[in-house]
Scaffold this motif. Structure first.
Motif, PDB file in Angstrom:
ATOM      1  N   ALA B  59       0.842  -1.205   0.000  1.00  0.00           N
ATOM      2  CA  ALA B  59       0.000   0.000   0.000  1.00  0.00           C
ATOM      3  C   ALA B  59       0.874   1.250   0.000  1.00  0.00           C
ATOM      4  O   ALA B  59       0.572   2.238  -0.684  1.00  0.00           O
ATOM      5  N   THR B  60       1.972   1.210   0.748  1.00  0.00           N
ATOM      6  CA  THR B  60       2.901   2.334   0.746  1.00  0.00           C
ATOM      7  C   THR B  60       3.463   2.542  -0.668  1.00  0.00           C
ATOM      8  O   THR B  60       3.540   3.678  -1.160  1.00  0.00           O
ATOM      9  N   ALA B  61       3.814   1.433  -1.317  1.00  0.00           N
ATOM     10  CA  ALA B  61       4.329   1.525  -2.691  1.00  0.00           C
ATOM     11  C   ALA B  61       3.261   2.086  -3.631  1.00  0.00           C
ATOM     12  O   ALA B  61       3.548   2.926  -4.494  1.00  0.00           O
ATOM     13  N   CYS B 106      -7.725  -8.911  10.326  1.00  0.00           N
ATOM     14  CA  CYS B 106      -8.265  -9.967  11.197  1.00  0.00           C
ATOM     15  C   CYS B 106      -9.789 -10.052  11.115  1.00  0.00           C
ATOM     16  O   CYS B 106     -10.359 -11.125  11.240  1.00  0.00           O
ATOM     17  N   ARG B 107     -10.438  -8.909  10.917  1.00  0.00           N
ATOM     18  CA  ARG B 107     -11.906  -8.897  10.866  1.00  0.00           C
ATOM     19  C   ARG B 107     -12.425  -9.403   9.528  1.00  0.00           C
ATOM     20  O   ARG B 107     -13.630  -9.574   9.355  1.00  0.00           O
ATOM     21  N   GLY B 108     -11.535  -9.554   8.542  1.00  0.00           N
ATOM     22  CA  GLY B 108     -11.974 -10.063   7.244  1.00  0.00           C
ATOM     23  C   GLY B 108     -12.303  -8.991   6.225  1.00  0.00           C
ATOM     24  O   GLY B 108     -13.005  -9.252   5.241  1.00  0.00           O
ATOM     25  N   VAL B 109     -11.806  -7.772   6.441  1.00  0.00           N
ATOM     26  CA  VAL B 109     -12.033  -6.704   5.464  1.00  0.00           C
ATOM     27  C   VAL B 109     -11.311  -7.042   4.158  1.00  0.00           C
ATOM     28  O   VAL B 109     -10.149  -7.447   4.168  1.00  0.00           O
ATOM     29  N   GLY B 110     -12.003  -6.887   3.037  1.00  0.00           N
ATOM     30  CA  GLY B 110     -11.422  -7.186   1.721  1.00  0.00           C
ATOM     31  C   GLY B 110     -10.415  -6.125   1.304  1.00  0.00           C
ATOM     32  O   GLY B 110     -10.412  -4.998   1.819  1.00  0.00           O
ATOM     33  N   TYR B 111      -9.550  -6.483   0.346  1.00  0.00           N
ATOM     34  CA  TYR B 111      -8.471  -5.570  -0.037  1.00  0.00           C
ATOM     35  C   TYR B 111      -8.984  -4.283  -0.679  1.00  0.00           C
ATOM     36  O   TYR B 111      -8.504  -3.194  -0.388  1.00  0.00           O
ATOM     37  N   ALA B 112      -9.955  -4.419  -1.586  1.00  0.00           N
ATOM     38  CA  ALA B 112     -10.493  -3.211  -2.213  1.00  0.00           C
ATOM     39  C   ALA B 112     -11.113  -2.315  -1.150  1.00  0.00           C
ATOM     40  O   ALA B 112     -10.937  -1.087  -1.164  1.00  0.00           O
ATOM     41  N   ASP B 113     -11.808  -2.942  -0.193  1.00  0.00           N
ATOM     42  CA  ASP B 113     -12.451  -2.176   0.874  1.00  0.00           C
ATOM     43  C   ASP B 113     -11.426  -1.476   1.764  1.00  0.00           C
ATOM     44  O   ASP B 113     -11.660  -0.391   2.279  1.00  0.00           O
ATOM     45  N   LEU B 114     -10.270  -2.124   1.925  1.00  0.00           N
ATOM     46  CA  LEU B 114      -9.208  -1.549   2.763  1.00  0.00           C
ATOM     47  C   LEU B 114      -8.656  -0.270   2.131  1.00  0.00           C
ATOM     48  O   LEU B 114      -8.263   0.667   2.827  1.00  0.00           O
ATOM     49  N   LEU B 115      -8.622  -0.241   0.802  1.00  0.00           N
ATOM     50  CA  LEU B 115      -7.966   0.860   0.091  1.00  0.00           C
ATOM     51  C   LEU B 115      -8.904   1.947  -0.416  1.00  0.00           C
ATOM     52  O   LEU B 115      -8.462   3.047  -0.751  1.00  0.00           O
ATOM     53  N   ALA B 315       1.899 -14.013   1.575  1.00  0.00           N
ATOM     54  CA  ALA B 315       2.015 -12.557   1.686  1.00  0.00           C
ATOM     55  C   ALA B 315       2.144 -11.914   0.301  1.00  0.00           C
ATOM     56  O   ALA B 315       1.505 -10.902   0.009  1.00  0.00           O
ATOM     57  N   ASP B 316       2.944 -12.520  -0.555  1.00  0.00           N
ATOM     58  CA  ASP B 316       3.120 -11.964  -1.905  1.00  0.00           C
ATOM     59  C   ASP B 316       1.823 -12.023  -2.700  1.00  0.00           C
ATOM     60  O   ASP B 316       1.490 -11.105  -3.453  1.00  0.00           O
ATOM     61  N   ARG B 317       1.097 -13.141  -2.516  1.00  0.00           N
ATOM     62  CA  ARG B 317      -0.187 -13.275  -3.198  1.00  0.00           C
ATOM     63  C   ARG B 317      -1.166 -12.202  -2.700  1.00  0.00           C
ATOM     64  O   ARG B 317      -1.877 -11.584  -3.481  1.00  0.00           O
ATOM     65  N   ALA B 318      -1.161 -11.969  -1.379  1.00  0.00           N
ATOM     66  CA  ALA B 318      -2.038 -10.931  -0.798  1.00  0.00           C
ATOM     67  C   ALA B 318      -1.683  -9.563  -1.382  1.00  0.00           C
ATOM     68  O   ALA B 318      -2.570  -8.778  -1.752  1.00  0.00           O
ATOM     69  N   ALA B 319      -0.376  -9.303  -1.496  1.00  0.00           N
ATOM     70  CA  ALA B 319       0.065  -8.012  -2.046  1.00  0.00           C
ATOM     71  C   ALA B 319      -0.382  -7.861  -3.494  1.00  0.00           C
ATOM     72  O   ALA B 319      -0.824  -6.779  -3.913  1.00  0.00           O
ATOM     73  N   ALA B 320      -0.290  -8.945  -4.262  1.00  0.00           N
ATOM     74  CA  ALA B 320      -0.701  -8.883  -5.668  1.00  0.00           C
ATOM     75  C   ALA B 320      -2.205  -8.650  -5.778  1.00  0.00           C
ATOM     76  O   ALA B 320      -2.669  -7.856  -6.606  1.00  0.00           O
ATOM     77  N   GLU B 321      -2.957  -9.335  -4.914  1.00  0.00           N
ATOM     78  CA  GLU B 321      -4.416  -9.134  -4.912  1.00  0.00           C
ATOM     79  C   GLU B 321      -4.776  -7.711  -4.507  1.00  0.00           C
ATOM     80  O   GLU B 321      -5.696  -7.099  -5.051  1.00  0.00           O
TER      81      GLU B 321
END
Lengths: 336, 371
Positions: B59-61, B106-115, B315-321
């Motif tokens: 996310a920083t990147a 931990c709560r299960g928030v999706g990546y798009a929702d996080l950003l 972790a890499d897969r999570a970053a790619a997603e």
């Protein structure tokens, strides 16, 4: 129909709301055993319990902030701010949280709060006990702002405010708490919409718009003006946000003249918004620039000086003379 | 003479179950809360921390590459967030600040929702009721009151769910945080105040906010408190479980001060080199929360090459997603700004929306317009 005071009518409306919906809770300072410093919540804690009518520690921001948390869990809190001038510690929670959470959460979290605020002067009170802070909240999107002027409206509108899924600032004209009127307690919530203004007195020569405690003064002004040959149309705005422009517009198209009266300071007040919007909407119908009869841009003055600040019958009539082009204080001519 | 006081004196009064060298302490009486934390659970906590650090880096990147307007990194606070976040039950409700992306994970928030909110596409990211976590609070400390009110309402309902307020050391100076403790104590609300003392409120060191340990304040409100090593995921998990258990059992509020360190900037718009001694960062790196658990896993034979590379792949897969979710996020519509200001129809706003719609249409119809 029952005759009751304005304060009793709110009490009755609150009781109805508590009976009707178990998610309604009241929270505020001294509202329990004491029944509120104005006795508006008299007996409610005794009848509904300490978890429905909650005496809060003395922290207005926390009263609002905890109400937000309760609303998150599906409750409909009714917060009492003891006096108008005590609302500022809660301003952050009202403006940044209560007003914006529905927008922020894209409609997922509703904030059906009602914030009751005894407001206005004329009771010879100490500093911070006579203010009219409504303009701050008109300027805040996400809030609705209403003010009742009579017991029937008070009874109905407090229930409508609580039933509304948006947060509502409910301004109670404290100097009318003891005024009596007829109240139809069988009136349904849909009998008159909360957002709609009401033409109190029909007239043809000028439109006088006000709300809260000044509605009574406006009615007296209409009677006095009639003796003087002027037919005033008096509108009780009732909803200050949103403003029912349609009702005011229809009136001004008929009369061609607008006077707005409020206790709150003039600059940036509701009168400014009405004058600008009505000028825009009715420019070719206007016979005179709109007039604002308002409190001055001063801190609310001490008790023995408040009559200089508060618009009264004569100042309102002076404003009517201005829009009628008759001799008035501004023209430098003395009235007859 | 300094204008300010000395600040809290560092002490040994920390709950610590895992030393920076990865060895276990005697448990400070907290081991009973970790009875179920076997090898698989330890590996799970490790993987969680590796994933949220990797997400945070990505996310920083993304911000540096212009894909996000802003990002508040959690680098260094993984143990405090994963330890406490994994202690929660699904029906507990979190009210956090903007830095709790590890808790959101931990709560299960999706990546798009996080950003979503940091990309500027929406006023917030997710449906709070889908994950039982409010969206990030930007006004410092305001959410402590929301958590307290939610907890009061939970008690009205007779439920045994707990509300958890996350906030930082800076927030402890706010009136709202102090008022929240008054209300929580007076109404014995089932709320846990989880303060991540990361030593810095943008450029202001914690000694400007507090002259005593932050945890020392709570007892004055009638709230039991504990000071925990926030870089120790096991200790963070144990003290949070204890506090949750107290709240569920009718024991009222608790206060946790998790002593940790913000290794990165306040947000991507901040430059800590203007106010922070680089030696301080080096010192805290030696207490890194992930390295610490890795040392324990190694010592217990749980960090073999296979698991290490599996965690890295996850972790890499999570970053790619995360990246994919970011760059493919649909753009907001031109009239979306008017949506959800009110829950019920509003005449004046409806007029403004119509006015703007006509204005846009007039631009489109004008010579050179898009029509």
């Amino acid at each position: 129909m029952n005759t009751m005071t304005f304060g009793r009518a709110i009490n009755s409306g609150l009781r109805r709301a508590l009976e009707h919906d178990s998610r309604v809770v009241l929270i505020g300072e001294d509202i329990g055993t004491l029944g509120g410093v104005f006795r508006i919540t008299d007996e409610l804690q005794k009848d509904f319990g300490g978890h429905r009518v909650i005496d809060a520690p003395l922290a207005e921001s926390a009263i609002l902030g905890t109400a937000v948390g309760m609303a998150y869990r599906g409750y409909r809190p009714v917060c009492e701010i003891q006096f108008d001038g005590f609302i500022y510690p809660a301003f952050n929670q009202i403006v940044s949280q209560v007003a914006k959470l529905h927008y922020r959460t894209q409609g997922r979290v509703k904030m059906p709060l009602t914030i009751r605020v005894p407001f206005g002067g004329g009771i010879g009170a100490a500093e911070h006990h006579s203010e009219s802070p409504e303009a701050y909240f008109l300027h805040t999107s996400g809030l609705r702002v209403v003010s009742a002027s009579n017991p029937q409206d008070a009874f109905l509108m407090i229930q409508q405010a609580i039933a509304c899924d948006d947060p509502v600032l409910f301004f109670e004209p404290k100097r009318r708490y003891h005024s009596k009127g007829e109240v139809d307690e069988d009136a349904g919530l849909d009998s008159y919409p909360m957002e709609q203004a009401r033409v109190e007195i029909a007239g043809d020569d000028a439109t006088l718009v006000t709300y809260g405690a000044l509605v009574q003064v406006a009615r007296e002004a209409a009677m006095a003006a009639r003796d003087d040959g002027i037919s005033l149309e008096v509108i009780d705005l009732r909803s200050l946000s949103p403003i029912d422009f349609a009702t005011v517009e229809a009136s001004v198209r008929k009369t061609g003249r607008l006077v707005v009266a409020h206790e709150a300071s003039r600059t940036g007040g509701l009168g400014a918004e009405l004058a600008a919007s009505i000028t825009q909407r009715c420019f070719y119908y206007l016979e005179h620039a709109p007039e604002r009869i308002a409190g001055f841009d001063i801190p609310y003055p001490p008790a023995k000086m408040e009559h200089h600040h508060l618009p009264d019958l004569d100042r309102i009539l002076d404003g009517v003379d201005r829009v009628m082009g008759r001799p008035n204080s501004l023209s430098g001519q003395e009235g007859n | 003479m300094s204008l300010h006081g000395r600040g809290p004196v560092p002490d040994e009064n920390l709950v610590q179950l895992l030393r920076p060298d990865g060895t276990r302490t005697d448990g400070s009486g907290y081991t009973e809360w970790l009875g179920d934390i076997d090898g698989a659970a330890l590996r799970g906590l490790y993987e969680d921390m590796v994933v949220v650090r990797r997400i945070d880096q990505e996310a920083t990147a993304l911000q540096r590459q212009g894909e996000l307007a802003l990002w508040p990194p959690l680098l260094g606070q993984e143990a405090a967030q994963i330890g406490s976040g994994r202690a929660l039950r699904q029906d507990d409700f979190v009210f956090s600040s903007y830095r709790e992306n590890g808790v959101a994970y931990c709560r299960g928030v999706g990546y798009a929702d996080l950003l979503r909110v940091w990309r500027g596409n929406a006023p917030s990211g997710w449906d709070p009721y889908a994950v039982n976590m409010a969206t990030p609070q930007v006004i410092i400390g305001a959410q402590t009151l929301h958590a307290t009110g939610y907890a009061m309402a939970t008690k009205f309902d007779g439920a045994d769910a707990v509300a958890v307020a996350y906030f930082g050391d800076g927030a402890t100076s706010q009136g709202d945080a102090n008022e929240a403790m008054v209300f929580a104590a007076s109404f014995q609300a089932p709320v846990v105040f989880f303060c991540q003392n990361n030593q810095w409120a943008i450029s202001e060191p914690v000694r400007l906010q507090a002259q005593r340990d932050i945890a020392d304040r709570a007892p004055g409100f009638g709230i039991p408190s504990v000071r925990v090593d926030g870089n120790d995921v096991l200790a963070s998990l144990a003290v949070t479980r204890q506090a949750l258990d107290r709240a569920r059992g009718g024991g009222g509020p608790s206060f946790i001060e998790a002593v940790t360190y913000r290794m990165g900037p306040h947000t991507t718009a901040d430059d800590p080199s203007r106010y922070r001694d680089p030696n301080e960062l080096e010192d805290w790196k030696s207490r890194d929360p992930i390295d610490r658990l890795a040392r324990l896993l190694k010592a217990e034979g749980l960090l073999d090459e296979e698991f290490a590379s599996q965690a890295k792949d996850t972790a890499d897969r999570a970053a790619a997603e995360l990246r994919e979710a970011c760059v493919t996020m649909p753009e907001p519509g031109e009239l979306d700004v008017f949506d959800n200001v009110y829950a019920t129809p509003h005449t004046v706003l409806a007029e403004q929306k119509e006015e703007y719609r006509r204005y846009l249409a007039s631009l489109a119809a004008a010579p050179g317009g898009t029509a």
